[in-house]
Write an enzyme that holds these catalytic residues in place. Sequence first.
Site, PDB file in Angstrom:
ATOM      1  N   TYR A  25       0.912  -1.160  -0.136  1.00  0.00           N
ATOM      2  CA  TYR A  25      -0.189  -0.086  -0.111  1.00  0.00           C
ATOM      3  C   TYR A  25       1.017   1.137   0.158  1.00  0.00           C
ATOM      4  O   TYR A  25       1.370   1.588   1.192  1.00  0.00           O
ATOM      5  CB  TYR A  25      -0.877  -0.107   1.184  1.00  0.00           C
ATOM      6  CG  TYR A  25      -1.895   1.093   1.361  1.00  0.00           C
ATOM      7  CD1 TYR A  25      -2.953   1.346   0.155  1.00  0.00           C
ATOM      8  CD2 TYR A  25      -2.025   1.850   2.348  1.00  0.00           C
ATOM      9  CE1 TYR A  25      -3.712   2.442   0.490  1.00  0.00           C
ATOM     10  CE2 TYR A  25      -2.932   2.773   2.733  1.00  0.00           C
ATOM     11  CZ  TYR A  25      -3.820   3.127   1.672  1.00  0.00           C
ATOM     12  OH  TYR A  25      -4.682   4.024   1.699  1.00  0.00           O
ATOM     13  N   ASP A  60      -8.330  14.039   8.291  1.00  0.00           N
ATOM     14  CA  ASP A  60      -7.998  12.771   9.347  1.00  0.00           C
ATOM     15  C   ASP A  60      -9.245  12.190   9.614  1.00  0.00           C
ATOM     16  O   ASP A  60      -9.765  12.862  10.628  1.00  0.00           O
ATOM     17  CB  ASP A  60      -6.933  12.937  10.162  1.00  0.00           C
ATOM     18  CG  ASP A  60      -6.768  11.554  11.105  1.00  0.00           C
ATOM     19  OD1 ASP A  60      -6.971  10.483  10.337  1.00  0.00           O
ATOM     20  OD2 ASP A  60      -6.667  11.746  12.319  1.00  0.00           O
ATOM     21  N   LYS A  75     -10.843  17.156  15.794  1.00  0.00           N
ATOM     22  CA  LYS A  75     -10.247  16.780  14.800  1.00  0.00           C
ATOM     23  C   LYS A  75     -10.006  17.598  13.492  1.00  0.00           C
ATOM     24  O   LYS A  75     -10.756  17.434  12.779  1.00  0.00           O
ATOM     25  CB  LYS A  75     -10.889  15.203  14.371  1.00  0.00           C
ATOM     26  CG  LYS A  75     -10.653  14.070  15.270  1.00  0.00           C
ATOM     27  CD  LYS A  75     -10.766  12.718  14.644  1.00  0.00           C
ATOM     28  CE  LYS A  75      -9.680  12.221  13.708  1.00  0.00           C
ATOM     29  NZ  LYS A  75      -8.358  12.249  14.093  1.00  0.00           N
ATOM     30  N   TYR A  89     -11.847  -4.299   7.148  1.00  0.00           N
ATOM     31  CA  TYR A  89     -10.622  -4.107   7.794  1.00  0.00           C
ATOM     32  C   TYR A  89     -10.652  -3.004   8.760  1.00  0.00           C
ATOM     33  O   TYR A  89     -10.231  -3.195   9.818  1.00  0.00           O
ATOM     34  CB  TYR A  89      -9.495  -3.717   6.553  1.00  0.00           C
ATOM     35  CG  TYR A  89      -8.228  -2.982   7.182  1.00  0.00           C
ATOM     36  CD1 TYR A  89      -7.198  -4.224   7.516  1.00  0.00           C
ATOM     37  CD2 TYR A  89      -7.991  -1.754   7.464  1.00  0.00           C
ATOM     38  CE1 TYR A  89      -6.188  -3.512   8.015  1.00  0.00           C
ATOM     39  CE2 TYR A  89      -6.723  -1.265   7.972  1.00  0.00           C
ATOM     40  CZ  TYR A  89      -5.816  -2.317   8.280  1.00  0.00           C
ATOM     41  OH  TYR A  89      -4.597  -1.782   8.704  1.00  0.00           O
ATOM     42  N   HIS A  90     -11.254  -1.765   8.234  1.00  0.00           N
ATOM     43  CA  HIS A  90     -11.350  -0.554   9.263  1.00  0.00           C
ATOM     44  C   HIS A  90     -12.329  -0.922  10.275  1.00  0.00           C
ATOM     45  O   HIS A  90     -12.144  -0.085  11.420  1.00  0.00           O
ATOM     46  CB  HIS A  90     -11.611   0.664   8.502  1.00  0.00           C
ATOM     47  CG  HIS A  90     -10.473   0.963   7.405  1.00  0.00           C
ATOM     48  ND1 HIS A  90     -10.649   0.430   6.237  1.00  0.00           N
ATOM     49  CD2 HIS A  90      -9.266   1.641   7.433  1.00  0.00           C
ATOM     50  CE1 HIS A  90      -9.656   0.768   5.470  1.00  0.00           C
ATOM     51  NE2 HIS A  90      -8.772   1.474   6.137  1.00  0.00           N
ATOM     52  N   HIS A 144      -9.705   9.087  11.019  1.00  0.00           N
ATOM     53  CA  HIS A 144      -9.341   7.830  11.793  1.00  0.00           C
ATOM     54  C   HIS A 144      -9.652   8.468  13.344  1.00  0.00           C
ATOM     55  O   HIS A 144      -8.789   8.992  13.957  1.00  0.00           O
ATOM     56  CB  HIS A 144      -7.965   7.142  11.963  1.00  0.00           C
ATOM     57  CG  HIS A 144      -7.901   6.513  10.501  1.00  0.00           C
ATOM     58  ND1 HIS A 144      -7.360   7.101   9.347  1.00  0.00           N
ATOM     59  CD2 HIS A 144      -7.955   5.170  10.338  1.00  0.00           C
ATOM     60  CE1 HIS A 144      -7.277   6.381   8.454  1.00  0.00           C
ATOM     61  NE2 HIS A 144      -7.753   5.027   9.020  1.00  0.00           N
TER      62      HIS A 144
END
Length: 670
Positions: A15, A542, A538, A169-170, A544
């Site tokens: 990646y 981003d 935040k 995945y996340h 996440h």
Amino acid sequence: MTERQKDRPWLMRTYAGHSTAEASNELYRRNLAKGQTGLSVAFDLPTQTGYDPDHVLARGEVGRVGVPVAHLGDMRRLFRDIPLEQMNTSMTINATAMWLLAMYQVVAEEQGADITQLQGTTQNDIVKEYLSRGTHVFPPGPSLRLTTDLITYTVNHIPKWNPINICSYHLQEAGATPVQEIAYAMSTAIAVLDAVFASGQVPEERRGEVVARISFFVNAGVRFIEEMCKMRAFARIWDTVTRERYGIENPKQRRFRYGVQVNSLGLTEAQPENNVQRIVLEMLAVTLSKDARARAVQLPAWNEALGLPRPWDQQWSLRIQQVLAHESDLLEYDDIFAGSHVIEAKVGALVEQCTAEIARIQEMGGALAAVESGYLKSQLVSSHAERRARIEAGEEKIIGVNCFETTEPNPLTADLDTAIMTVDPANEARVVAALHSWRDDRDEVRAQESLSALKKTAAGDGNLMAATLECVRAGVTTGEWSWALRDVFGEYRAPTGVGGAPVAVTAEAGTPLAAVREKVARTAADLGCGKLRLLVGKPGLDGHSNGAEQIAVRARDAGFEVVYQGIRLTPEQIVSAAVAEDVHCVGLSILSGSHAALVPDVLARLRRAGAEDMPVIVGGIIPSADATALRAAGVAAVFTPKDFGITEIIGRIVDEIRTANRLDPLEVSA
């Protein structure tokens, strides 16, 4: 053993992408020369969220976590001298997936490729963006339409392409248990397939072709047996759903096809050399079992908890795959777990529990309804909080973090500032200048006409891909394409899940949380206010948000009044909220590397607003030199992944509030 043909290895990817299209192209060609067998493109956050590099929210984010692709010219440079007809390219792109695939197709056409031969994947899973990764743009309904239009277009025009990579995945990164990971991914797949078949764009007899192009992207954690059983359960449930719900009779079309990136959540900043054996164990979970083996694997680098990996670090991860595939005898045998009573029992239990959770989500109206109600997000925040609590209590052991912490000096990180790659801060200005030149040189009339046609199509019910392709050819930019659709569809702020998360750690007398709660209460009394107020912000792009959510939940449980508005805020918005809410501390969470640009901006705006005494703390993946610079600029405290004790962090926040307000230090015993 009976002589049998050795299996072909899985696709090996890294990646990758950073700085500029030219720099990323050089990296891709070097990786391919080292034996990598597929490309996995990491796009930067402005590209993923539909902003041009010169937008205010793109500041500090350009080229940080991936490559900026603002228009067709960037895409041409990204794949220069890489024959796309011979390549298998994975593009981690969701809200803007249609746009990036359209650019990829046009570049392939310019290379003379037959687009019916193009192979690769667009992630194109917007549900998990609402839940865990935060690169969504549009509301659920229009987002599902974009997903549907892309799937039906590729089935009809690029038949070897995987138009969606349903991505659990996340979800695991956001705290999902194996049951939640499977159930939420399957519920997303059901929502997508229902929408595709309801659109009327695929005739009944071609349903199997659609199902056969659905792929998954999963996470493999360090719990080796559980993860391997999870993959087998995934395959069994997918086979059942596609046969019973959609009537797919061909077993080849029902095959569970998945790629994997092993767990980055479990990579540690402390003793980072231990990450190598974690990565190997996680890879084995998705490769050892022939009946549930991944079709493609990409491994993180040992130093990803420290910052951006260098080419050498990525090469190390590629070599891990190559040693297993080419030196070991793994690919010479049938499934080595077939007939195991232990494995069968675990898989059976997972299937039963996942089937029940899928049914529960269907009763709510399906995955999108469960997103909008906040159910899925609050469940993930709760699971993550419970996991963090187990780590803090020492029940879940992490070597080098909460046990076996003594260590010899690490030669790999002796010079931390050269153990990771950094992006030149001047890169952003160069990318922005190139964008302005592109706009100046294009046929402006054609560009505006193509955008008008896109908006007209979006306002109706036609497939959006044809209008998108014309926008690409007309020189439209990523931000312009996205804003045209924003004008029609609107934007969306997903539920944060913080309010509905239950208390994860106890606060009985004698516990660390009880001590922090007393500290919070006494400090509030000393300041003459009802409650201490913490703003968790935040800034930038981003998405996440896992760490920010866990801080917000624990601060709430410790007695703070928490202001948390979710992701994607400008420094101006954060400071305005801090002043309006009269908070006692601002906590900023940034994992994308944009802290060097955005945190000083927040500090400067607080000073201009007369709130220079308000302490600012920062958490994220922040190299040591950057942490030193932030503290010198006025940040009260910097927390990185090695600071795993959330209750201790909340205690430190109270200390900083007392220091800022010239109160004596307060020692409260647990």
